[in-house]
Design an enzyme around this catalytic site. Structure first.
Site, PDB file in Angstrom:
ATOM      1  N   TYR A   1     -14.064   5.845 -13.929  1.00 50.87           N
ATOM      2  CA  TYR A   1     -13.739   4.836 -12.909  1.00 50.87           C
ATOM      3  C   TYR A   1     -14.201   3.449 -13.377  1.00 50.87           C
ATOM      4  O   TYR A   1     -13.427   2.486 -13.408  1.00 50.87           O
ATOM      5  CB  TYR A   1     -14.394   5.206 -11.571  1.00 50.87           C
ATOM      6  CG  TYR A   1     -14.420   4.061 -10.604  1.00 50.87           C
ATOM      7  CD1 TYR A   1     -13.246   3.484 -10.138  1.00 50.87           C
ATOM      8  CD2 TYR A   1     -15.639   3.516 -10.151  1.00 50.87           C
ATOM      9  CE1 TYR A   1     -13.268   2.406  -9.270  1.00 50.87           C
ATOM     10  CE2 TYR A   1     -15.663   2.450  -9.279  1.00 50.87           C
ATOM     11  CZ  TYR A   1     -14.477   1.900  -8.843  1.00 50.87           C
ATOM     12  OH  TYR A   1     -14.510   0.826  -7.990  1.00 50.87           O
TER      13      TYR A   1
ATOM     14  N   ASP B   1       0.866  -1.185   0.000  1.00 54.64           N
ATOM     15  CA  ASP B   1       0.000   0.000   0.000  1.00 54.64           C
ATOM     16  C   ASP B   1       0.901   1.233   0.000  1.00 54.64           C
ATOM     17  O   ASP B   1       1.948   1.233   0.651  1.00 54.64           O
ATOM     18  CB  ASP B   1      -0.875  -0.014   1.268  1.00 54.64           C
ATOM     19  CG  ASP B   1      -2.103   0.880   1.138  1.00 54.64           C
ATOM     20  OD1 ASP B   1      -3.225   0.349   1.202  1.00 54.64           O
ATOM     21  OD2 ASP B   1      -1.949   2.115   0.985  1.00 54.64           O
TER      22      ASP B   1
ATOM     23  N   GLY C   1      -4.858   4.882   2.340  1.00 57.01           N
ATOM     24  CA  GLY C   1      -4.943   3.895   3.421  1.00 57.01           C
ATOM     25  C   GLY C   1      -4.345   4.412   4.721  1.00 57.01           C
ATOM     26  O   GLY C   1      -3.801   5.517   4.798  1.00 57.01           O
TER      27      GLY C   1
ATOM     28  N   LYS D   1     -11.995  -0.070 -14.566  1.00 51.99           N
ATOM     29  CA  LYS D   1     -12.149  -1.450 -14.069  1.00 51.99           C
ATOM     30  C   LYS D   1     -12.466  -2.393 -15.229  1.00 51.99           C
ATOM     31  O   LYS D   1     -12.040  -3.549 -15.247  1.00 51.99           O
ATOM     32  CB  LYS D   1     -13.245  -1.504 -13.014  1.00 51.99           C
ATOM     33  CG  LYS D   1     -12.894  -0.779 -11.722  1.00 51.99           C
ATOM     34  CD  LYS D   1     -11.843  -1.524 -10.924  1.00 51.99           C
ATOM     35  CE  LYS D   1     -11.484  -0.765  -9.659  1.00 51.99           C
ATOM     36  NZ  LYS D   1     -10.668  -1.511  -8.707  1.00 51.99           N
TER      37      LYS D   1
ATOM     38  N   PHE E   1      -6.827  -4.553  -4.558  1.00 54.64           N
ATOM     39  CA  PHE E   1      -7.788  -3.528  -4.127  1.00 54.64           C
ATOM     40  C   PHE E   1      -7.288  -2.117  -4.445  1.00 54.64           C
ATOM     41  O   PHE E   1      -8.085  -1.199  -4.564  1.00 54.64           O
ATOM     42  CB  PHE E   1      -8.009  -3.593  -2.604  1.00 54.64           C
ATOM     43  CG  PHE E   1      -8.647  -4.851  -2.114  1.00 54.64           C
ATOM     44  CD1 PHE E   1     -10.024  -4.977  -2.084  1.00 54.64           C
ATOM     45  CD2 PHE E   1      -7.883  -5.920  -1.678  1.00 54.64           C
ATOM     46  CE1 PHE E   1     -10.631  -6.133  -1.627  1.00 54.64           C
ATOM     47  CE2 PHE E   1      -8.473  -7.086  -1.221  1.00 54.64           C
ATOM     48  CZ  PHE E   1      -9.853  -7.185  -1.195  1.00 54.64           C
TER      49      PHE E   1
ATOM     50  N   GLY F   1     -24.205  11.151 -12.993  1.00 52.48           N
ATOM     51  CA  GLY F   1     -23.705   9.775 -13.104  1.00 52.48           C
ATOM     52  C   GLY F   1     -24.437   8.761 -12.245  1.00 52.48           C
ATOM     53  O   GLY F   1     -24.125   7.574 -12.317  1.00 52.48           O
ATOM     54  N   ASP F   2     -25.406   9.193 -11.407  1.00 53.55           N
ATOM     55  CA  ASP F   2     -26.116   8.239 -10.551  1.00 53.55           C
ATOM     56  C   ASP F   2     -27.303   7.620 -11.287  1.00 53.55           C
ATOM     57  O   ASP F   2     -28.286   8.307 -11.564  1.00 53.55           O
ATOM     58  CB  ASP F   2     -26.676   8.954  -9.303  1.00 53.55           C
ATOM     59  CG  ASP F   2     -25.689   9.001  -8.157  1.00 53.55           C
ATOM     60  OD1 ASP F   2     -24.755   8.174  -8.146  1.00 53.55           O
ATOM     61  OD2 ASP F   2     -25.870   9.854  -7.268  1.00 53.55           O
TER      62      ASP F   2
ATOM     63  N   THR G   1     -16.526  -3.497 -10.035  1.00 54.67           N
ATOM     64  CA  THR G   1     -17.552  -2.546  -9.591  1.00 54.67           C
ATOM     65  C   THR G   1     -18.890  -2.672 -10.319  1.00 54.67           C
ATOM     66  O   THR G   1     -18.933  -3.070 -11.499  1.00 54.67           O
ATOM     67  CB  THR G   1     -17.029  -1.099  -9.805  1.00 54.67           C
ATOM     68  OG1 THR G   1     -18.064  -0.178  -9.465  1.00 54.67           O
ATOM     69  CG2 THR G   1     -16.618  -0.850 -11.243  1.00 54.67           C
TER      70      THR G   1
HETATM   71  N1  UDP Z   1     -26.102   9.981  -1.731  1.00 55.80           N
HETATM   72  C1  UDP Z   1     -26.860  11.051  -1.286  1.00 55.80           C
HETATM   73  N2  UDP Z   1     -26.226  11.997  -0.522  1.00 55.80           N
HETATM   74  C2  UDP Z   1     -24.909  11.928  -0.175  1.00 55.80           C
HETATM   75  C3  UDP Z   1     -24.155  10.812  -0.632  1.00 55.80           C
HETATM   76  C4  UDP Z   1     -24.782   9.855  -1.419  1.00 55.80           C
HETATM   77  O1  UDP Z   1     -28.039  11.180  -1.580  1.00 55.80           O
HETATM   78  O2  UDP Z   1     -24.411  12.830   0.509  1.00 55.80           O
HETATM   79  C5  UDP Z   1     -26.756   8.948  -2.550  1.00 55.80           C
HETATM   80  C6  UDP Z   1     -26.134   8.763  -3.923  1.00 55.80           C
HETATM   81  O3  UDP Z   1     -26.762   9.645  -4.857  1.00 55.80           O
HETATM   82  C7  UDP Z   1     -26.429   7.283  -4.214  1.00 55.80           C
HETATM   83  C8  UDP Z   1     -26.461   6.643  -2.821  1.00 55.80           C
HETATM   84  O4  UDP Z   1     -26.597   7.718  -1.891  1.00 55.80           O
HETATM   85  O5  UDP Z   1     -27.714   7.142  -4.777  1.00 55.80           O
HETATM   86  C9  UDP Z   1     -25.188   5.880  -2.510  1.00 55.80           C
HETATM   87  O6  UDP Z   1     -24.084   6.743  -2.805  1.00 55.80           O
HETATM   88  P1  UDP Z   1     -22.603   6.398  -2.350  1.00 55.80           P
HETATM   89  O7  UDP Z   1     -21.762   7.591  -2.710  1.00 55.80           O
HETATM   90  O8  UDP Z   1     -22.602   5.960  -0.937  1.00 55.80           O
HETATM   91  O9  UDP Z   1     -22.223   5.133  -3.224  1.00 55.80           O
HETATM   92  P2  UDP Z   1     -22.199   4.904  -4.807  1.00 55.80           P
HETATM   93  O10 UDP Z   1     -23.609   4.489  -5.167  1.00 55.80           O
HETATM   94  O11 UDP Z   1     -21.767   6.166  -5.462  1.00 55.80           O
HETATM   95  O12 UDP Z   1     -21.237   3.782  -4.977  1.00 55.80           O
END
Ligand code: UDP
Length: 327
Positions: A142, A31, A36, A146, A74, A282-283, A118
């Site tokens: 990201y 690491d 970390g 991967k 990791f 991106g969500d 991922t």
């Molecule tokens: N989220 C949120 N507010 C925050 C952080 C995350 O509403 O302050 C939402 C985010 O849009 C997603 C979910 O929580 O739908 C999980 O996000 P996280 O960043 O924990 O993990 P990811 O899905 O990006 O891997």
């Protein structure tokens, strides 16, 4: 087995190292301590501070620690949002670091590799829950990085006989009493919500409540870090038997952001105020894993199958380590 764990001072890597040692394996942790924490590395592991970008240093690890049976990789940049701001750090560094590691593995005769992959490979899923052979549409640099590494592993199997298992995990979360999540800055929902309960933040911001889900907030599959760690160990121990594979890893249950906040209220007894903000770029609306193949082929069973047990483990760590490893 003698296992090299890259990123073994990080959140998932350190907990996997502890589980490996508990299962009787010998671990070398590599690491660079960029993200970390030295304190997270179990004392029974051999710790090497080195950077995967440094090919000579990586080669030396294999020379100084001969007869490594397998690698768990990791170490990586892991934030979707950051990768949209700094794509090269992800597209170049994640890939080059994995290439350096694989080069040294092949040179030194190591033929077993477990990749931390991922759910961000599935930005436009056709099935829900998402099967491992659903079409790959990386959601960010990201996820693309991967995917590149998964493809590199495909060719390293064909050409050099390196067997690999790619574990595409959904939302890693939860903690153990002695090791847990400690990111700076923190961006993940569960630790942020618990920081509100600890009085470290005034409120949690919900990133959008106009998604096509049951309450308008994003639905995710939260899977406990110990269950991820055990999946890595099962994968390594069974790799010779099952050969190269790709598995999705989650509990198969989706929880909305509002449901996560509600569970944190129940577990902590804190009202946890929230505000609603804009969507985070991106969500996707919903991401839920089908883990049927890893359940069937490796007998993987989550020990933390529900959000309440996950949240309780996270609250135990965060309330006893309010400033992470500095506490
Ligand atoms: N989220 C949120 N507010 C925050 C952080 C995350 O509403 O302050 C939402 C985010 O849009 C997603 C979910 O929580 O739908 C999980 O996000 P996280 O960043 O924990 O993990 P990811 O899905 O990006 O891997």
């Amino acid at each position: 087995m003698k296992i090299l764990v890259t990123g073994g001072a990080g959140y998932i890597g350190s907990i996997t190292t502890a589980e490996l040692i508990a299962a009787g394996h010998q671990v070398i942790v590599l690491d660079n301590l960029y993200q970390g924490h030295a304190a997270a590395v179990p004392p029974e592991a051999t710790f090497v501070q080195a950077d995967l970008a440094d090919r000579e240093a990586v080669e030396q690890v294999f020379e100084q620690h001969p007869h490594i049976d397998g690698i768990m990789h990791f170490a990586s940049y892991t934030l979707v949002g950051e990768s949209m701001q700094e794509p090269l750090r992800y597209l170049r560094d994640n890939l080059v670091n994995a290439a350096n590691l694989l080069e040294a593995a092949v040179t030194n005769g190591v033929r077993r590799f477990i990749l931390s992959s991922t759910a961000n490979l599935f930005d436009d899923p056709t099935t829900m829950p998402i099967e491992p052979d659903d079409r790959i549409v990386p959601g960010s640099p990201y996820g693309e990085s991967k995917f590149f590494i998964e493809r590199m592993l495909h060719w390293f199997d064909r050409i050099y006989g390196v067997k690999s298992i790619c574990l595409r995990y959904f939302n890693a979360c939860g903690d153990t009493p002695g090791r847990g999540e400690d990111h700076d800055p923190e961006t993940h929902l569960i630790p942020l919500v618990l920081q509100v309960a600890l009085g470290q933040r005034p409120h949690i911001t919900i990133f959008g409540d106009d998604y096509p889900t049951r309450d308008g907030t994003c639905v995710r599959d939260y899977v406990h870090v110990v269950d991820l760690a055990r999946a890595h160990i099962l994968a390594m121990e069974n790799l010779d038997r099952i050969g190269s594979r790709k598995f999705n890893l989650g509990n198969g249950n989706g929880y909305s952001v509002k449901e996560v906040i509600e569970m944190a209220r129940k577990v902590t007894g804190h009202p946890i105020p929230h505000v609603v903000g804009p969507r985070r770029p991106g969500d996707p609306a919903t991401l839920v894993a089908s883990s049927n193949t890893i359940r069937q082929e490796l007998g993987w069973q989550p020990r933390y199958p529900d959000l309440e047990s996950i949240m309780r483990s996270a609250w135990e760590w965060h309330s006893s380590h309010p400033h992470g490893y500095k506490s």
